[in-house]
Design a protein around this motif. Structure first.
Motif, PDB file in Angstrom:
ATOM      1  N   PRO A  19      14.699   2.950   3.951  1.00  7.93           N
ATOM      2  CA  PRO A  19      13.962   3.747   4.940  1.00  7.93           C
ATOM      3  C   PRO A  19      13.165   4.888   4.329  1.00  7.93           C
ATOM      4  CG  PRO A  19      16.152   3.247   5.756  1.00  7.93           C
ATOM      5  CD  PRO A  19      16.109   2.763   4.334  1.00  7.93           C
ATOM      6  N   ALA A  20      13.693   5.537   3.300  1.00  5.94           N
ATOM      7  CA  ALA A  20      12.951   6.637   2.675  1.00  5.94           C
ATOM      8  C   ALA A  20      11.721   6.128   1.951  1.00  5.94           C
ATOM      9  CB  ALA A  20      13.860   7.406   1.712  1.00  5.94           C
ATOM     10  N   ALA A  21      11.781   4.893   1.431  1.00  5.76           N
ATOM     11  CA  ALA A  21      10.605   4.305   0.783  1.00  5.76           C
ATOM     12  C   ALA A  21       9.550   3.941   1.808  1.00  5.76           C
ATOM     13  CB  ALA A  21      11.010   3.075  -0.025  1.00  5.76           C
ATOM     14  N   GLN A  22       9.980   3.518   3.000  1.00  4.94           N
ATOM     15  CA  GLN A  22       9.030   3.102   4.026  1.00  4.94           C
ATOM     16  C   GLN A  22       8.268   4.270   4.627  1.00  4.94           C
ATOM     17  OE1 GLN A  22      11.450   0.760   6.696  1.00  4.94           O
ATOM     18  NE2 GLN A  22      11.224  -1.070   5.435  1.00  4.94           N
ATOM     19  N   MET A  23       8.623   5.503   4.247  1.00  5.38           N
ATOM     20  CA  MET A  23       7.804   6.655   4.597  1.00  5.38           C
ATOM     21  C   MET A  23       6.445   6.568   3.912  1.00  5.38           C
ATOM     22  SD  MET A  23      10.584   9.693   3.966  1.00  5.38           S
ATOM     23  CE  MET A  23       9.426  11.003   4.297  1.00  5.38           C
ATOM     24  N   GLN A  24       6.380   5.834   2.793  1.00  2.39           N
ATOM     25  CA  GLN A  24       5.199   5.883   1.940  1.00  2.39           C
ATOM     26  C   GLN A  24       4.677   4.516   1.519  1.00  2.39           C
ATOM     27  OE1 GLN A  24       5.817   8.364  -1.489  1.00  2.39           O
ATOM     28  NE2 GLN A  24       3.635   8.658  -1.799  1.00  2.39           N
ATOM     29  N   PHE A  25       5.521   3.504   1.507  1.00  4.63           N
ATOM     30  CA  PHE A  25       5.125   2.170   1.055  1.00  4.63           C
ATOM     31  C   PHE A  25       5.179   1.194   2.226  1.00  4.63           C
ATOM     32  CE2 PHE A  25       6.913   4.416  -2.525  1.00  4.63           C
ATOM     33  CZ  PHE A  25       6.106   4.086  -3.610  1.00  4.63           C
TER      34      PHE A  25
ATOM     35  N   MET B  71       0.833  -1.201   0.000  1.00  5.90           N
ATOM     36  CA  MET B  71       0.000   0.000   0.000  1.00  5.90           C
ATOM     37  C   MET B  71       0.864   1.247   0.000  1.00  5.90           C
ATOM     38  SD  MET B  71      -3.219  -0.988   2.452  1.00  5.90           S
ATOM     39  CE  MET B  71      -4.177   0.421   1.872  1.00  5.90           C
ATOM     40  N   ILE B  72       0.384   2.271  -0.703  1.00  8.59           N
ATOM     41  CA  ILE B  72       1.073   3.560  -0.763  1.00  8.59           C
ATOM     42  C   ILE B  72       0.268   4.583   0.024  1.00  8.59           C
ATOM     43  CG2 ILE B  72       2.063   5.340  -2.247  1.00  8.59           C
ATOM     44  CD1 ILE B  72       2.011   3.461  -4.557  1.00  8.59           C
TER      45      ILE B  72
ATOM     46  N   ASP C 143       3.962  20.061  -1.212  1.00  9.93           N
ATOM     47  CA  ASP C 143       2.788  19.392  -0.656  1.00  9.93           C
ATOM     48  C   ASP C 143       1.982  18.663  -1.727  1.00  9.93           C
ATOM     49  OD1 ASP C 143       1.102  18.935   1.686  1.00  9.93           O
ATOM     50  OD2 ASP C 143      -0.373  20.177   0.662  1.00  9.93           O
ATOM     51  N   ARG C 144       2.101  19.094  -2.988  1.00 10.39           N
ATOM     52  CA  ARG C 144       1.317  18.492  -4.067  1.00 10.39           C
ATOM     53  C   ARG C 144       1.999  17.285  -4.703  1.00 10.39           C
ATOM     54  NH1 ARG C 144      -0.315  24.255  -6.941  1.00 10.39           N
ATOM     55  NH2 ARG C 144      -1.899  24.875  -5.406  1.00 10.39           N
ATOM     56  N   LEU C 145       3.257  17.056  -4.354  1.00  6.45           N
ATOM     57  CA  LEU C 145       3.963  15.927  -4.949  1.00  6.45           C
ATOM     58  C   LEU C 145       3.426  14.609  -4.385  1.00  6.45           C
ATOM     59  CD1 LEU C 145       7.630  17.283  -4.853  1.00  6.45           C
ATOM     60  CD2 LEU C 145       6.175  17.046  -6.869  1.00  6.45           C
ATOM     61  N   ASP C 146       3.347  13.601  -5.236  1.00  7.91           N
ATOM     62  CA  ASP C 146       2.849  12.303  -4.795  1.00  7.91           C
ATOM     63  C   ASP C 146       3.914  11.495  -4.074  1.00  7.91           C
ATOM     64  OD1 ASP C 146       0.142  12.248  -5.514  1.00  7.91           O
ATOM     65  OD2 ASP C 146       0.613  11.835  -7.599  1.00  7.91           O
ATOM     66  N   THR C 147       5.185  11.829  -4.302  1.00 12.25           N
ATOM     67  CA  THR C 147       6.273  11.038  -3.731  1.00 12.25           C
ATOM     68  C   THR C 147       6.785  11.694  -2.458  1.00 12.25           C
ATOM     69  OG1 THR C 147       6.908  10.240  -5.913  1.00 12.25           O
ATOM     70  CG2 THR C 147       8.546  10.061  -4.170  1.00 12.25           C
ATOM     71  N   GLU C 148       6.687  10.952  -1.355  1.00 14.58           N
ATOM     72  CA  GLU C 148       6.980  11.508  -0.035  1.00 14.58           C
ATOM     73  C   GLU C 148       8.422  11.977   0.100  1.00 14.58           C
ATOM     74  OE1 GLU C 148       5.058  11.831   3.998  1.00 14.58           O
ATOM     75  OE2 GLU C 148       4.261  11.244   2.066  1.00 14.58           O
ATOM     76  N   TRP C 149       9.389  11.187  -0.380  1.00 16.19           N
ATOM     77  CA  TRP C 149      10.784  11.584  -0.164  1.00 16.19           C
ATOM     78  C   TRP C 149      11.112  12.844  -0.949  1.00 16.19           C
ATOM     79  CZ3 TRP C 149      14.067  12.184  -4.202  1.00 16.19           C
ATOM     80  CH2 TRP C 149      13.884  11.437  -5.353  1.00 16.19           C
ATOM     81  N   GLN C 150      10.468  13.055  -2.100  1.00 17.35           N
ATOM     82  CA  GLN C 150      10.699  14.288  -2.852  1.00 17.35           C
ATOM     83  C   GLN C 150      10.178  15.499  -2.078  1.00 17.35           C
ATOM     84  OE1 GLN C 150       8.806  13.560  -6.652  1.00 17.35           O
ATOM     85  NE2 GLN C 150      10.673  12.676  -7.518  1.00 17.35           N
TER      86      GLN C 150
END
Length: 780
Positions: free
Chosen positions: A270-276, A45-46, A212-219
Motif C-alpha cells: 500500500p505504501a508503494a501504491q502511493m507513488q507507483f 508509472m511513478i 517536500d523535496r524527496l522523490d520517494t512518497e513514503w519517506q
C-alpha cells in the motif's frame, strides 16, 4: 496457479486484488512468411513532482509511451543507457528534440520486459536524474524507493569559508520533538545521509521543505508524520509497515532477475501504491498523464485512504478530516470498489446539494468510466443524486402512501405532489397570524425554523402534550411550559398554512419519506439501497439522516459518512446517535492535506481558532494536528481605502497571475454574495480582464472565474483571491439581522466555517483583500 508474469500483467484494484488486464499484451509480427509471437513490454508509472506538463507535451509523452509498450525496439525511441549510472537499469528515451523520458528497465520476468517510467524532463536534467538516482527496495521495510546518489567522499569536498560562530548552537527540530536519528535509519530505513539532512532542519517549516523535496512518497510521509508529532508506531500503522522492525534483507546476495521479481512484488505494498501504478490499458495511461497533479487522486492513494476505501465495516462508518484531506476521494474509490465486488449491489452516493452531486458524478466518471451506474433509485449500480432529489424520488414512489406517512410525522395527511419550499419559508406569516406572547428572539424565523428542524420534526411531534414532554438537547435556550405552549401555537399555524397552500418544506418531505420507508420495510418491502455513501454530511438536517437511515437496511457496510464539522455552512449541528446512526467506535480522522499548501492551510485553520465546534458524535473537534504535503508562499493581504481602490487592486492581482503564465481558468475570485460576484465581474471587464461568473460548482471555459464562497464548496483552484473580507462586509449584516444571541453564535460559526472553506480552495497561492479594516473573523 498463474505465472509471476501473468500476475504482474494484471491490473490491480485499490485493495491490491487482481483483475484480468484490459490491455492486449501479445501481438503477432509477420517475418518471412512465418508468424512470430512477440511480447509487449509492461509499464509502471511513478508519481513525481514537476510533471504537470502542458497539454501539447502530454500528447508527446503519451505517444512515446504507447510506442514503448507496443515495441521498445523502434529506433526512433532512442532508448539509451547511462555512463557510470548509480542504477545500471537506468535509461532515457527521446520524447522530442528537447525532452527525454527517464526509465528503469527490469529484467524480463517470464517473457516480458518491464519499464518503470520516472518522468519526462529537459534533456540535461533527464540525463542527470537517470545517472544519479536509483530505484531499489528499501532493505529495512521492503518498500520501493527512488533515492539519489550519496557523495562517496564527503570529507574531501572543497572547504567552505568559515562562517561566524553563532552565539547559540542551532537545535534540530526533530530532536526537540523527542525523535532520534535511529528512528529514521533503523525503524524506517532512511540512509544515514537522508536522516542527517532531516535532523539538520531547525524549524518545522525546514523539515517540511526537506520532506517536500524527496522523490520517494513514503519517506516524505514519514517526515510529515513526525512534523505532526505522531509516534513511530502511528506512522508505521498509517503506512501499513509492521510495527515490529523487519530485519534488513541482503539485496546484494540476489541476482538481477530475482531482485527485479522482488521489486514487482514490493510494488503491491500500500505504501508503494502511493507513488507507483501498473498501467494496463491505453485509456488508463491517458487518464494518468492528463490528470497531472490535479488528477493524481484517481490513481495514487495514501495507505490510509486505500484502507478506508476497501475495508469492510460492521455498521455505519464515519470518516472525518479537514478540507483537502481526501474524504471525497475515499468515498468515490469506495463506490468503485463496492461496485466491483458486487455489480448487482445498489449503491447510493449522495451529498447535500445538487451541484456537489454533479461533481461526484463527474469525478466518478473520471475515476473510471466503466463503473456500473444506475439510472434510478433501487436499481443495481452506483446511483449519484443530491439528498433532496433522493427524497423526491421516494415521495414519487410512495404515491398515496406518502399521505398516510404524513399523519405519523405531521398529524395530518399531505399531498404527494404538493409544492416544496425552503425550511425557513412561512414562519414570519405564522407568527403574524397567532401573535404569540414570546420575546423577540423567540419570535424570529431562525429560532422557530431551527426548533422545528432539530426538535419537532425528528421526534415526530403532533401534539402540544408531546412537545411539553420532549427533551431539547443542544438548543441553547431554555423554554418553560408557558413558552413551549406559545411556540406550539406557531408550529400548529405553520402546518395549517402549509396545508392551505398545499406546500411542504424540504425537511418535512424528508421526514415523511423516511416514515414511509420505515413502514414499508416493516411490512416486508425491500430497502432501496445496499450501501449509502454520504459526502459533506455535516450539512444534513435530522430529517435527512432519518431518511438515509431508512433507505438502507442496518448491517455491514450500510452507511459510509464523510464529514468535516469545520465546513458546516448550512443548518445546525446534529448528533447522529440520536437519529439511529451509530458510529461510536467506527470513526476515524484524516489529517494530511493534499490540496493546499502548508502556508494556506495554516491561514485557513487560524480562521477557526477561538471557536468551539461540536461534531456529529457530540465531541469537541479541534483544529490541531493537520499538516499539508505541499509548500508555497505565505498568503498575502491587500488593503485598500475605498471600494474603487479595492476593485483595481483585485484586477491588478488577477492580471499579474495571468501574465505569470497561470492558466486563467485556474484563477478564482470568491465573494460573499451573488451581487458581489456580479460587481467583481463588471470590474474585471472594466479593466480588460475576461471572467466567467459561476453559479454552480462546475468549472467551464478558459477565463478566470468569479463565484460565491458557497458555490466554491467542493472545488479547488491554483490561485484564489478572497474579495472584500472587510469589517462591515463580512459577515454580511443581513446574515446576522434579527437573530437571538444563541442563533447569532451559531451563525457566526457558520460564517467562520464559510471563510475557512473559501481559504482552503487555494492550491498554490491565496490573496485576501479588504478596505479600511479586516473582518472581525480575521482579527488574529
Amino acid at each position: 496457479m498463474p505465472s509471476p508474469m501473468e500476475t504482474f500483467a494484471t491490473s490491480r484494484d485499490p485493495d491490491g486484488s487482481s483483475s484480468p488486464s484490459t490491455r492486449t499484451r501479445l501481438r503477432r509480427r509477420s517475418r518471412a512468411g512465418d508468424q512470430e509471437r512477440i511480447h509487449m513490454p509492461n509499464l509502471i508509472m511513478i508519481k513525481l513532482k514537476g510533471q504537470d506538463h502542458e497539454k501539447a507535451v502530454n500528447g508527446k509523452i503519451m505517444a512515446f509511451l504507447k510506442k514503448l509498450t507496443d515495441d521498445d525496439t523502434i529506433p526512433g525511441l532512442h532508448i539509451e543507457p547511462m555512463k557510470k549510472p548509480l542504477d545500471s537499469r537506468a535509461r532515457t528515451g527521446r520524447v522530442d528534440i528537447h525532452l527525454r523520458a527517464v526509465l528503469y528497465v527490469l529484467e524480463p520476468i517470464g517473457d516480458e520486459k518491464t519499464y518503470v517510467y520516472a518522468g519526462t524532463w529537459e534533456h540535461d536534467e533527464a540525463i542527470e536524474r537517470a545517472r544519479t538516482k536509483k530505484l531499489q527496495i528499501n532493505p529495512v521495510n521492503g518498500i520501493p524507493e527512488l533515492i539519489a546518489a550519496v557523495p562517496e567522499h564527503p570529507a574531501q569536498a572543497a572547504p567552505k569559508a568559515e562562517a561566524p560562530q553563532p552565539a547559540k548552537a542551532l537545535v534540530s527540530y526533530l530532536t526537540t520533538q523527542s525523535y532520534f536519528v535511529s528512528d529514521l535509519t533503523v525503524e524506517f530505513g532512511f540512509t544515514a545521509d537522508a536522516a542527517a539532512r532531516a535532523f539538520a532542519a531547525v524549524t518545522e517549516d525546514d523539515l517540511i521543505t526537506f520532506a517536500d523535496r524527496l522523490d520517494t512518497e513514503w519517506q516524505s510521509t514519514v517526515l510529515y508524520g513526525m512534523a505532526m508529532g505522531l509516534s513511530i508506531s502511528q506512522i508505521k500503522e498509517s503506512l501499513e509497515i509492521p510495527v515490529e522492525r523487519v530485519e534488513p534483507v541482503d539485496v546484494e546476495a540476489e541476482d538481477a532477475r530475482a531482485l527485479d521479481q522482488r521489486l514487482v512484488d514490493a510494488l503491491k505494498h500500500p505504501a508503494a501504491q502511493m507513488q507507483f501504478t501498473f498501467i494496463d490499458s491505453d485509456e488508463e495511461l491517458q487518464r494518468v498523464i492528463d490528470g497531472g497533479d490535479f488528477g493524481a487522486w484517481r490513481v495514487f492513494l495514501h495507505p490510509e485512504q486505500r484502507r478506508y476505501a476497501t475495508r469492510s465495516y460492521k455498521g455505519p462508518f464515519r470518516l472525518t478530516g479537514g478540507a483537502g484531506t481526501g474524504k471525497t476521494v475515499v468515498l468515490i474509490h469506495r463506490a468503485k470498489n463496492l461496485a466491483a465486488e458486487n455489480p448487482n449491489s445498489r449503491i447510493v452516493l449522495t451529498t447535500y446539494t445538487r451541484a456537489l452531486a454533479e461533481n461526484l458524478r463527474r469525478d466518478l466518471e473520471r475515476l473510471d468510466p466503466d463503473i456500473p451506474t444506475s439510472g434510478s433509485l433501487g436499481s443495481a449500480g452506483v446511483f449519484v443524486q443530491g439528498v433532496d432529489a433522493l427524497v423526491a424520488a421516494v415521495r414519487q414512489i410512495a404515491g398515496s402512501g406518502f399521505g398516510e406517512a404524513a399523519v405519523t410525522v405531521l398529524g395530518a395527511s399531505a399531498e404527494s405532489h404538493g409544492i416544496v419550499v425552503g425550511n425557513e419559508v412561512g414562519w414570519h406569516e405564522a407568527v403574524d397570524d397567532v401573535d404569540p406572547d414570546l420575546p423577540p428572539q423567540l419570535r424570529s424565523k431562525s429560532f422557530l425554523a431551527a426548533e422545528y428542524l432539530q426538535i419537532v420534526l425528528p421526534n415526530r411531534i403532533t401534539s402540544k402534550e408531546a412537545y411539553f414532554a420532549v427533551r431539547r438537547p443542544g438548543r441553547g435556550v431554555a423554554l418553560d411550559r408557558a413558552k413551549r405552549a406559545e411556540v406550539w401555537t406557531v408550529v400548529e399555524q405553520f402546518r395549517k398554512n402549509g396545508r392551505i397552500r398545499n406546500s411542504l418544506t424540504y425537511a418535512e418531505v424528508a421526514g415523511i419519506s423516511a416514515a414511509w420507508l420505515a413502514a414499508s420495510a416493516e411490512s416486508g418491502s425491500n430497502h432501496y439501497a445496499d450501501h449509502v455513501l454520504i459526502d459533506e454530511a455535516q450539512d444534513l438536517t435530522p430529517a435527512h439522516w432519518q431518511f438515509l437511515r431508512a433507505l438502507v437496511q442496518v448491517g455491514p457496510n450500510d452507511m459510509f459518512i464523510a464529514d468535516d464539522i469545520h465546513q458546516r455552512i448550512y443548518g445546525q449541528p446534529v448528533v447522529l446517535s440520536r437519529l439511529g446512526v451509530a458510529v461510536v467506535g467506527r470513526s476515524r480522522r484524516l489529517t494530511l492535506n493534499y490540496r493546499t499548501t502548508e502556508q494556506n492551510l495554516r491561514y485557513a485553520l487560524d480562521v477557526l481558532r477561538g471557536a468551539t465546534f461540536v461534531d456529529s458524535e457530540n465531541a469537541v473537534e479541534g483544529v490541531d494536528g493537520y499538516r499539508s504535503a505541499r509548500l508555497g508562499p505565505e498568503p498575502r493581504a491587500i488593503v485598500s481605502h475605498s471600494e474603487t481602490e479595492q476593485f483595481k487592486a483585485m484586477a491588478d492581482q488577477v492580471r499579474s497571475w495571468i501574465e505569470e503564465g497561470i492558466r486563467p481558468e485556474t484563477i478564482a475570485v470568491l465573494t460573499a454574495s451573488n451581487n458581489a460576484s456580479k460587481d467583481v465581474h463588471d470590474a474585471l471587464d472594466h479593466y480588460g480582464i475576461q471572467s466567467t461568473v459561476l453559479t454552480s460548482a462546475k468549472q467551464t471555459g478558459k477565463n478566470a472565474v468569479v463565484l460565491t464562497m458557497h458555490t466554491a464548496k467542493g472545488m479547488e483552484f491554483s490561485r484564489v483571491l478572497l474579495f472584500d473580507i472587510s469589517e462591515g462586509s463580512f459577515p454580511s449584516p443581513w446574515v446576522m439581522k434579527g437573530l437571538s444571541p444563541e442563533d447569532r453564535e451559531d451563525a457566526m460559526l457558520r460564517e467562520r466555517s464559510l471563510l475557512y472553506v473559501a481559504a482552503s480552495r487555494a492550491r498554490d497561492e491565496l490573496v485576501v483583500t479588504w478596505k479600511n479594516a479586516p473582518s472581525e473573523l480575521l482579527a488574529s
